[in-house]
Enzyme design. Structure first.
Site, PDB file in Angstrom:
ATOM      1  N   LYS A 168      62.478  80.809  16.461  1.00 46.67           N
ATOM      2  CA  LYS A 168      62.126  82.155  16.940  1.00 46.67           C
ATOM      3  C   LYS A 168      60.726  82.161  17.553  1.00 46.67           C
ATOM      4  O   LYS A 168      60.514  82.699  18.642  1.00 46.67           O
ATOM      5  CB  LYS A 168      62.194  83.163  15.799  1.00 46.67           C
ATOM      6  CG  LYS A 168      63.595  83.439  15.298  1.00 46.67           C
ATOM      7  CD  LYS A 168      63.528  84.373  14.099  1.00 46.67           C
ATOM      8  CE  LYS A 168      64.895  84.677  13.544  1.00 46.67           C
ATOM      9  NZ  LYS A 168      64.825  85.590  12.387  1.00 46.67           N
ATOM     10  N   ALA A 179      59.411  84.506  11.841  1.00 46.68           N
ATOM     11  CA  ALA A 179      59.760  84.452  10.420  1.00 46.68           C
ATOM     12  C   ALA A 179      61.266  84.613  10.268  1.00 46.68           C
ATOM     13  O   ALA A 179      61.934  85.195  11.122  1.00 46.68           O
ATOM     14  CB  ALA A 179      59.028  85.534   9.638  1.00 46.68           C
ATOM     15  N   ASP A 180      61.771  84.090   9.167  1.00 43.34           N
ATOM     16  CA  ASP A 180      63.182  84.254   8.842  1.00 43.34           C
ATOM     17  C   ASP A 180      63.308  84.277   7.329  1.00 43.34           C
ATOM     18  O   ASP A 180      62.546  83.603   6.628  1.00 43.34           O
ATOM     19  CB  ASP A 180      64.019  83.119   9.426  1.00 43.34           C
ATOM     20  CG  ASP A 180      65.486  83.494   9.500  1.00 43.34           C
ATOM     21  OD1 ASP A 180      65.885  84.101  10.508  1.00 43.34           O
ATOM     22  OD2 ASP A 180      66.238  83.204   8.545  1.00 43.34           O
ATOM     23  N   THR A 181      64.251  85.048   6.841  1.00 40.90           N
ATOM     24  CA  THR A 181      64.485  85.143   5.399  1.00 40.90           C
ATOM     25  C   THR A 181      65.952  84.873   5.123  1.00 40.90           C
ATOM     26  O   THR A 181      66.825  85.421   5.805  1.00 40.90           O
ATOM     27  CB  THR A 181      64.098  86.544   4.875  1.00 40.90           C
ATOM     28  OG1 THR A 181      62.706  86.756   5.155  1.00 40.90           O
ATOM     29  CG2 THR A 181      64.331  86.653   3.379  1.00 40.90           C
TER      30      THR A 181
END
EC number: 3.6.1.9
Length: 190
Positions: free
Chosen positions: A52, A68-70
């Site tokens: 991203k 960011a990624d969760t």
């Protein structure tokens, strides 16, 4: 002064950056995320965050880009965002009365450097009744969230305890991000 770009449309990440008085703009990533199923959750979440950030950095190379990624993991399986209410209900039933892991990956890219990391938190749910699950599903809060719940809203009532960073579970480990952004000469306006 470098300009910070958040490579995400997440209202929660936007809120956390605003909460610490960071100046930033939003430029969502349009990359088709690639996941190697053989990677660990830690490797996957850092890779997704980097994809991203790099996508936006490639369009705005003179800025500092934060991606960011969760992901939510239970029994070594990643629970993504539910496609429909039935899938959300199945996820919540699976999480009920158990501990799962939430991994948030962060990647910050500039012309000079790249910093990527992840934060793991353990989340334990109360044992949920069918009525509790149905009531939560009626709020529609579960539909755009990994694991079918959001800890910062009404979903907080599902959670018995957390071991880790609340803000990372929400989508961004803000204290660690602020410290790393200082290496990129990005400071909050306070």
């Amino acid at each position: 002064m470098n300009t910070l770009i958040l490579a995400s449309q997440s209202p929660r990440r936007k809120q956390l950056l605003e909460q610490v008085n960071l100046s930033f703009s939003i430029e969502p990533s349009i990359v088709e995320e690639q996941m190697n199923k053989e990677d660990t959750p830690e490797e996957i979440v850092v890779s997704l965050a980097h994809q991203k950030a790099y996508d936006v950095f490639s369009r705005f190379p003179h800025n500092v880009v934060l991606g960011a990624d969760t992901i939510v993991v239970i029994d070594n399986q990643i629970l993504g965002k539910p496609q429909n209410e039935k899938e959300a209900k199945e996820m919540l039933q699976r999480l009920s009365g158990r501990t799962h892991q939430v991994f948030t990956g962060v990647s910050i890219i500039s012309e000079e450097r790249t910093e990527s990391f992840y934060v793991r938190s353990d989340v334990t749910f109360f044992t949920l009744t069918e009525e509790e699950i149905s009531a939560y599903l009626r709020t529609k809060d579960s539909m755009d969230k990994a694991g079918a719940y959001g800890i910062q809203g009404i979903g907080a009532t599902l959670v018995e305890r957390i071991d880790g960073d609340f803000f990372a579970i929400m989508g961004l480990p803000i204290a660690k991000v602020v410290r790393i952004l200082e290496k990129f000469h990005i400071k909050s306006d306070h």
